[in-house]
Design a protein around this motif. Sequence first.
Motif, PDB file in Angstrom:
ATOM      1  N   UNK A  92       0.946  -1.143  -0.056  1.00  0.00           N
ATOM      2  CA  UNK A  92      -0.041  -0.061  -0.040  1.00  0.00           C
ATOM      3  C   UNK A  92       0.874   1.187   0.093  1.00  0.00           C
ATOM      4  N   UNK A  93       2.179   1.293   0.746  1.00  0.00           N
ATOM      5  CA  UNK A  93       2.918   2.434   0.732  1.00  0.00           C
ATOM      6  C   UNK A  93       4.271   2.292  -0.335  1.00  0.00           C
ATOM      7  N   UNK A  94       3.908   1.294  -1.287  1.00  0.00           N
ATOM      8  CA  UNK A  94       4.955   1.408  -2.305  1.00  0.00           C
ATOM      9  C   UNK A  94       6.299   0.920  -1.822  1.00  0.00           C
ATOM     10  N   UNK A  95       6.307  -0.065  -0.648  1.00  0.00           N
ATOM     11  CA  UNK A  95       7.731  -0.554  -0.502  1.00  0.00           C
ATOM     12  C   UNK A  95       7.803  -2.229  -0.621  1.00  0.00           C
ATOM     13  N   UNK A  96       8.963  -2.481  -0.829  1.00  0.00           N
ATOM     14  CA  UNK A  96       9.312  -3.956  -1.072  1.00  0.00           C
ATOM     15  C   UNK A  96       9.244  -4.734   0.162  1.00  0.00           C
ATOM     16  N   UNK A  97       9.439  -3.942   1.210  1.00  0.00           N
ATOM     17  CA  UNK A  97       9.553  -4.887   2.532  1.00  0.00           C
ATOM     18  C   UNK A  97       9.243  -3.734   3.694  1.00  0.00           C
ATOM     19  N   UNK A  98       8.719  -4.117   4.643  1.00  0.00           N
ATOM     20  CA  UNK A  98       8.511  -3.123   5.802  1.00  0.00           C
ATOM     21  C   UNK A  98       8.581  -3.688   7.093  1.00  0.00           C
ATOM     22  N   UNK A  99       9.552  -3.083   7.916  1.00  0.00           N
ATOM     23  CA  UNK A  99       9.845  -3.267   9.253  1.00  0.00           C
ATOM     24  C   UNK A  99      10.176  -2.054  10.067  1.00  0.00           C
ATOM     25  N   UNK A 100       9.392  -1.888  10.982  1.00  0.00           N
ATOM     26  CA  UNK A 100       9.538  -0.669  12.136  1.00  0.00           C
ATOM     27  C   UNK A 100      10.866  -0.777  12.694  1.00  0.00           C
ATOM     28  N   UNK A 101      11.738   0.468  12.537  1.00  0.00           N
ATOM     29  CA  UNK A 101      12.902   0.370  13.527  1.00  0.00           C
ATOM     30  C   UNK A 101      12.840   1.029  14.740  1.00  0.00           C
ATOM     31  N   UNK A 102      11.446   1.615  15.050  1.00  0.00           N
ATOM     32  CA  UNK A 102      11.428   2.272  16.327  1.00  0.00           C
ATOM     33  C   UNK A 102       9.974   1.686  16.945  1.00  0.00           C
ATOM     34  N   UNK A 103       9.912   1.284  18.142  1.00  0.00           N
ATOM     35  CA  UNK A 103       8.678   0.745  18.854  1.00  0.00           C
ATOM     36  C   UNK A 103       7.991   1.792  19.510  1.00  0.00           C
ATOM     37  N   UNK A 104       8.517   2.938  19.649  1.00  0.00           N
ATOM     38  CA  UNK A 104       7.515   4.073  20.296  1.00  0.00           C
ATOM     39  C   UNK A 104       7.921   5.536  19.733  1.00  0.00           C
ATOM     40  N   UNK A 105       6.673   6.075  19.259  1.00  0.00           N
ATOM     41  CA  UNK A 105       7.015   7.574  18.918  1.00  0.00           C
ATOM     42  C   UNK A 105       6.048   8.420  19.442  1.00  0.00           C
ATOM     43  N   UNK A 106       6.385   9.630  19.876  1.00  0.00           N
ATOM     44  CA  UNK A 106       5.691  10.472  20.663  1.00  0.00           C
ATOM     45  C   UNK A 106       5.424  11.451  19.720  1.00  0.00           C
ATOM     46  N   UNK A 107       4.032  11.428  19.065  1.00  0.00           N
ATOM     47  CA  UNK A 107       3.535  12.507  18.290  1.00  0.00           C
ATOM     48  C   UNK A 107       2.131  12.785  18.420  1.00  0.00           C
ATOM     49  N   UNK A 108       1.861  13.640  19.417  1.00  0.00           N
ATOM     50  CA  UNK A 108       0.403  14.062  19.678  1.00  0.00           C
ATOM     51  C   UNK A 108      -0.560  14.182  18.538  1.00  0.00           C
ATOM     52  N   UNK A 109      -0.114  15.236  17.700  1.00  0.00           N
ATOM     53  CA  UNK A 109      -1.088  15.518  16.713  1.00  0.00           C
ATOM     54  C   UNK A 109      -1.400  14.365  15.616  1.00  0.00           C
ATOM     55  N   UNK A 110      -0.154  13.741  15.173  1.00  0.00           N
ATOM     56  CA  UNK A 110      -0.583  12.591  14.454  1.00  0.00           C
ATOM     57  C   UNK A 110      -1.346  11.398  14.981  1.00  0.00           C
ATOM     58  N   UNK A 111      -1.254  11.201  16.160  1.00  0.00           N
ATOM     59  CA  UNK A 111      -1.601  10.317  17.005  1.00  0.00           C
ATOM     60  C   UNK A 111      -3.272  10.547  16.957  1.00  0.00           C
ATOM     61  N   UNK A 112      -3.625  11.785  17.117  1.00  0.00           N
ATOM     62  CA  UNK A 112      -5.079  12.078  17.147  1.00  0.00           C
ATOM     63  C   UNK A 112      -5.613  12.029  15.661  1.00  0.00           C
TER      64      UNK A 112
END
Length: 275
Positions: A92-112
């Motif tokens: 869906x995002x145009x990637x050949x492979x996907x693996x998260x590099x971070x387990x936690x992101x603090x982004x209140x606006x994006x989270x909402x």
Amino acid sequence: MSSLHHAWLGPYEISSTTCSGLTFARHSHDECVIGVNLIGEEKVWLDRHTFEAGPGSITLYNPGQIQGGGAAQGAPWHFVSLYAGADRLAADLGLAHLEFDRALCFAPALAAQLAQAAKGALSADPLVRGLSEDALVLRLAEVVRLSGVRLPGSASAGSQLVAQAQELLAAQLQQGVALDALGDELGLSKFHVLRTFQKETGLSPRQWAMQLRTRRAQGLLRSGLGAAEVAHDLGFADQSHLNRHFRAAYGITPGRYQSAIRSKTVRLPQPQTDL
């Protein structure tokens, strides 16, 4: 006291949970899991490490990762979770492979924003669900980028891509073209199509198709066709959806518009450009 709302939006499984204290035993998932904390403090155990995720936090789990934790007994907790197959999310995002590099992101606006889009999947209104899918794809791309994954760049021939997409949307206006199908037709990821289309036109493909339906509805109503028939012929969910979008665009209901056309005595409001 707790409540759980669960739904599917395209290929994504979504849940919204409100509770007072809840813990999960150590477990894993076959899918990528993205969690959004809106209220409460979550204590997370992930692959032998622990961390805290408060309001505005986004937690990211790769398939197969052992996780556990939760909120303390009696503590208010409201979170939204999204489950997506890694291969499907990557495509869906145009990637050949996907693996998260971070387990936690603090982004209140994006989270909402992500939580709002996910909750839209729980709406009984099919148009709201569709718009929520568009918003969800864009927000997921931001989350994935924030987690450390680099997304492919935009196409250089954006206007040509948009022209092809508009032709497909116009040709299938009554039945509609899903974002997945549009991406398949153009040979691109739906994120790429959505991002390029919105950059060029200021609208998502779904919104552009809706304004075209509304514009064509105006012509059919002017010719004397009844509102119910117009709604059916142009692929509106029902007459009430035609009424809502027509009034939002032109400041008048279809019925009053036809009356004004027949009598030629009522001054019509100027069309609105913000659909």
